[in-house]
Design a protein around this motif. Sequence first.
Motif, PDB file in Angstrom:
ATOM      1  N   GLU A 378       0.817  -1.218   0.000  1.00  0.00           N
ATOM      2  CA  GLU A 378       0.000   0.000   0.000  1.00  0.00           C
ATOM      3  C   GLU A 378       0.850   1.265   0.000  1.00  0.00           C
ATOM      4  O   GLU A 378       0.563   2.239   0.687  1.00  0.00           O
ATOM      5  CB  GLU A 378      -0.954   0.012   1.203  1.00  0.00           C
ATOM      6  N   GLY A 379       1.934   1.255  -0.769  1.00  0.00           N
ATOM      7  CA  GLY A 379       2.773   2.432  -0.881  1.00  0.00           C
ATOM      8  C   GLY A 379       3.587   2.756   0.343  1.00  0.00           C
ATOM      9  O   GLY A 379       4.009   3.906   0.524  1.00  0.00           O
ATOM     10  N   ALA A 380       3.835   1.771   1.201  1.00  0.00           N
ATOM     11  CA  ALA A 380       4.619   1.996   2.421  1.00  0.00           C
ATOM     12  C   ALA A 380       5.446   0.747   2.702  1.00  0.00           C
ATOM     13  O   ALA A 380       5.136  -0.355   2.244  1.00  0.00           O
ATOM     14  CB  ALA A 380       3.707   2.314   3.600  1.00  0.00           C
ATOM     15  N   ALA A 381       6.511   0.946   3.453  1.00  0.00           N
ATOM     16  CA  ALA A 381       7.318  -0.193   3.907  1.00  0.00           C
ATOM     17  C   ALA A 381       6.618  -0.861   5.084  1.00  0.00           C
ATOM     18  O   ALA A 381       6.277  -0.195   6.063  1.00  0.00           O
ATOM     19  CB  ALA A 381       8.707   0.283   4.312  1.00  0.00           C
ATOM     20  N   ARG A 382       6.385  -2.181   4.973  1.00  0.00           N
ATOM     21  CA  ARG A 382       5.668  -2.919   6.024  1.00  0.00           C
ATOM     22  C   ARG A 382       6.638  -3.883   6.709  1.00  0.00           C
ATOM     23  O   ARG A 382       7.235  -4.743   6.079  1.00  0.00           O
ATOM     24  CB  ARG A 382       4.498  -3.695   5.432  1.00  0.00           C
ATOM     25  N   LEU A 383       6.759  -3.703   8.026  1.00  0.00           N
ATOM     26  CA  LEU A 383       7.566  -4.593   8.855  1.00  0.00           C
ATOM     27  C   LEU A 383       6.649  -5.276   9.857  1.00  0.00           C
ATOM     28  O   LEU A 383       5.886  -4.605  10.554  1.00  0.00           O
ATOM     29  CB  LEU A 383       8.660  -3.801   9.592  1.00  0.00           C
ATOM     30  N   GLU A 384       6.724  -6.617   9.919  1.00  0.00           N
ATOM     31  CA  GLU A 384       5.915  -7.375  10.870  1.00  0.00           C
ATOM     32  C   GLU A 384       6.801  -8.377  11.606  1.00  0.00           C
ATOM     33  O   GLU A 384       7.623  -9.067  10.988  1.00  0.00           O
ATOM     34  CB  GLU A 384       4.779  -8.120  10.167  1.00  0.00           C
ATOM     35  N   ILE A 385       6.619  -8.420  12.926  1.00  0.00           N
ATOM     36  CA  ILE A 385       7.301  -9.403  13.765  1.00  0.00           C
ATOM     37  C   ILE A 385       6.227 -10.109  14.583  1.00  0.00           C
ATOM     38  O   ILE A 385       5.490  -9.469  15.336  1.00  0.00           O
ATOM     39  CB  ILE A 385       8.347  -8.731  14.681  1.00  0.00           C
ATOM     40  N   ALA A 386       6.133 -11.423  14.392  1.00  0.00           N
ATOM     41  CA  ALA A 386       5.059 -12.204  15.010  1.00  0.00           C
ATOM     42  C   ALA A 386       5.655 -13.310  15.856  1.00  0.00           C
ATOM     43  O   ALA A 386       6.678 -13.911  15.507  1.00  0.00           O
ATOM     44  CB  ALA A 386       4.136 -12.790  13.936  1.00  0.00           C
ATOM     45  N   ASP A 387       5.017 -13.578  16.987  1.00  0.00           N
ATOM     46  CA  ASP A 387       5.451 -14.672  17.867  1.00  0.00           C
ATOM     47  C   ASP A 387       4.245 -15.533  18.208  1.00  0.00           C
ATOM     48  O   ASP A 387       3.106 -15.222  17.828  1.00  0.00           O
ATOM     49  CB  ASP A 387       6.105 -14.115  19.140  1.00  0.00           C
ATOM     50  N   ARG A 388       4.505 -16.630  18.946  1.00  0.00           N
ATOM     51  CA  ARG A 388       3.448 -17.547  19.350  1.00  0.00           C
ATOM     52  C   ARG A 388       3.253 -17.525  20.869  1.00  0.00           C
ATOM     53  O   ARG A 388       2.854 -18.518  21.460  1.00  0.00           O
ATOM     54  CB  ARG A 388       3.807 -18.971  18.914  1.00  0.00           C
ATOM     55  N   GLY A 389       3.508 -16.360  21.466  1.00  0.00           N
ATOM     56  CA  GLY A 389       3.386 -16.223  22.907  1.00  0.00           C
ATOM     57  C   GLY A 389       1.947 -16.006  23.354  1.00  0.00           C
ATOM     58  O   GLY A 389       0.992 -16.257  22.612  1.00  0.00           O
ATOM     59  N   PRO A 390       1.776 -15.507  24.586  1.00  0.00           N
ATOM     60  CA  PRO A 390       0.426 -15.323  25.123  1.00  0.00           C
ATOM     61  C   PRO A 390      -0.337 -14.183  24.458  1.00  0.00           C
ATOM     62  O   PRO A 390      -1.564 -14.100  24.587  1.00  0.00           O
ATOM     63  CB  PRO A 390       0.676 -15.018  26.607  1.00  0.00           C
ATOM     64  N   GLY A 391       0.370 -13.285  23.771  1.00  0.00           N
ATOM     65  CA  GLY A 391      -0.313 -12.184  23.108  1.00  0.00           C
ATOM     66  C   GLY A 391      -0.758 -11.104  24.090  1.00  0.00           C
ATOM     67  O   GLY A 391      -0.486 -11.168  25.295  1.00  0.00           O
ATOM     68  N   ILE A 392      -1.477 -10.116  23.577  1.00  0.00           N
ATOM     69  CA  ILE A 392      -1.991  -9.010  24.387  1.00  0.00           C
ATOM     70  C   ILE A 392      -3.476  -8.865  24.093  1.00  0.00           C
ATOM     71  O   ILE A 392      -3.882  -8.796  22.930  1.00  0.00           O
ATOM     72  CB  ILE A 392      -1.254  -7.689  24.052  1.00  0.00           C
ATOM     73  N   PRO A 393      -4.332  -8.809  25.125  1.00  0.00           N
ATOM     74  CA  PRO A 393      -5.773  -8.610  24.882  1.00  0.00           C
ATOM     75  C   PRO A 393      -6.017  -7.319  24.105  1.00  0.00           C
ATOM     76  O   PRO A 393      -5.290  -6.324  24.252  1.00  0.00           O
ATOM     77  CB  PRO A 393      -6.358  -8.539  26.298  1.00  0.00           C
ATOM     78  N   GLU A 394      -7.059  -7.343  23.290  1.00  0.00           N
ATOM     79  CA  GLU A 394      -7.350  -6.190  22.432  1.00  0.00           C
ATOM     80  C   GLU A 394      -7.589  -4.919  23.245  1.00  0.00           C
ATOM     81  O   GLU A 394      -7.225  -3.821  22.816  1.00  0.00           O
ATOM     82  CB  GLU A 394      -8.566  -6.501  21.552  1.00  0.00           C
ATOM     83  N   THR A 395      -8.180  -5.053  24.424  1.00  0.00           N
ATOM     84  CA  THR A 395      -8.466  -3.879  25.249  1.00  0.00           C
ATOM     85  C   THR A 395      -7.204  -3.272  25.861  1.00  0.00           C
ATOM     86  O   THR A 395      -7.238  -2.139  26.354  1.00  0.00           O
ATOM     87  CB  THR A 395      -9.441  -4.256  26.377  1.00  0.00           C
ATOM     88  N   GLU A 396      -6.102  -4.019  25.857  1.00  0.00           N
ATOM     89  CA  GLU A 396      -4.868  -3.540  26.483  1.00  0.00           C
ATOM     90  C   GLU A 396      -3.833  -3.084  25.469  1.00  0.00           C
ATOM     91  O   GLU A 396      -2.753  -2.614  25.852  1.00  0.00           O
ATOM     92  CB  GLU A 396      -4.249  -4.659  27.336  1.00  0.00           C
ATOM     93  N   ARG A 397      -4.131  -3.181  24.173  1.00  0.00           N
ATOM     94  CA  ARG A 397      -3.097  -2.956  23.162  1.00  0.00           C
ATOM     95  C   ARG A 397      -2.657  -1.505  23.047  1.00  0.00           C
ATOM     96  O   ARG A 397      -1.526  -1.242  22.661  1.00  0.00           O
ATOM     97  CB  ARG A 397      -3.584  -3.476  21.805  1.00  0.00           C
ATOM     98  N   GLU A 398      -3.524  -0.570  23.348  1.00  0.00           N
ATOM     99  CA  GLU A 398      -3.104   0.826  23.313  1.00  0.00           C
ATOM    100  C   GLU A 398      -2.376   1.215  24.596  1.00  0.00           C
ATOM    101  O   GLU A 398      -1.453   2.016  24.575  1.00  0.00           O
ATOM    102  CB  GLU A 398      -4.321   1.732  23.099  1.00  0.00           C
ATOM    103  N   ARG A 399      -2.786   0.620  25.704  1.00  0.00           N
ATOM    104  CA  ARG A 399      -2.198   0.985  26.998  1.00  0.00           C
ATOM    105  C   ARG A 399      -0.738   0.593  27.100  1.00  0.00           C
ATOM    106  O   ARG A 399       0.052   1.289  27.760  1.00  0.00           O
ATOM    107  CB  ARG A 399      -3.010   0.346  28.124  1.00  0.00           C
TER     108      ARG A 399
END
Length: 452
Positions: A378-399
Amino acid sequence: MKRLLPSTSARLALVVMGSFLIAFVLIGGGVYFAVSTLLLDDARGTVHADASDLMGLHQAEGLAALRAELEARINEGSDDPNAVYALADGAGNPLIGRLPDAGRPEGNRGRWVEFNEQASDDGGSLRVIAVERALPGGGILLVGQALAAQDRLLGLMQQAALLALLVAMVAGALVGWLTSRWVARRLRNLDATVGRVANGELGLRATLDHSGDAFDQVAGRFNRMLDRIEDLLGGVRHATDHIAHDLRTPLTRLHNRLEGLHHEATGDSARLGLARALADTDQILQSFGALLRLARIEAQAPDAQAPDLALLPLAKDAVEMYAPIAAVRGIRIETRLHEADVRGDRDQLFQMLVNLLDNALKYAPADSVVTVTLGIEEGAARLEIADRGPGIPETERERVFDRFQRLEAHRGTPGVGLGLSLVRAIVHHHGGRVALLDNLPGLRVRVMLPLP
């Protein structure tokens, strides 16, 4: 409910055009009414004078003389081609012309009537205004004026009014458009300044034209607000720098002394305690260093002259640096790396990659996979780093981007909660955006950076 005209500029242009039209209609209607009334009063005055002369003739010489005068005017043509006459005897029988069927007039002043009469030239009808007078002896005299000239003048006025209305609509629309453009230009200048200040150019100020109008006053207040914000941020930044610098020196001394005692200690328990104290001081020193870096990055304005650099070598270096740490826990780092160039600071972007990889390996379970992806989308450089850990709840992702914010489940892991704060500051400084996504299971961090 969605507005039909969501744009304020469009509504302003419509209001200006509507004001033009309303003013034109009111002025034009007033002029038309005044001219129509004046023409009608003039015709009434002519009819009244002519009727008074004919009544005087009847009173002096009788009905026969009056009839002869009227026939002469009709047959030979009077001085006024728009004059209309009619005469009836005492029994109501018409002697000359035709009377409107409205009964016998009462009183000396007679009765005003208005009717249509067929024109002799084109077969059309003419509007006639007339006065009926009762004659002594029972007769009725009608004297009137055909309003052909007046109606033609009023018709021309109506046509001119329609043309002027069209001109007024075009002029109103043009003035409204120019006004809305002027207002929008003033607002765009202020909005552009706000956008650049929001991107970190805290030293920028809105342009003043010193006209003293509402826009100039708003720009002046906005500049004073920015001055105050810059002073407060400068005070906080200086205080943070002073505190960090002042505390790093005694902490460094404490660290060196503890390290010296650790080398001199002979007992296992003493060495273990000193090692833990050294680890704590190391973590405190790292926290102060991260705070200083974060404060400096947030205080920096975007550099439009920053050099272009390739993200691919930086990503490879970061993966190579963390490969031994991942191998110890049996974690495999998979890479899907492609060329992607951005504009920015090499050290800061490498710090961002290191922080993201460190987080991924810290929370990824043993014998799992961490994926690093780099490419253009989409006209931008995209960097993604993914793991298989416990993750972060959606409600806590901004905090978790806030300073010193850590989830309760991660309190036991090393760190003080500044890694993601530093990542967000670096990404925003480079004009990009960062998002935390679900990897099902695990966490996927996506960073989008604009291309040069």
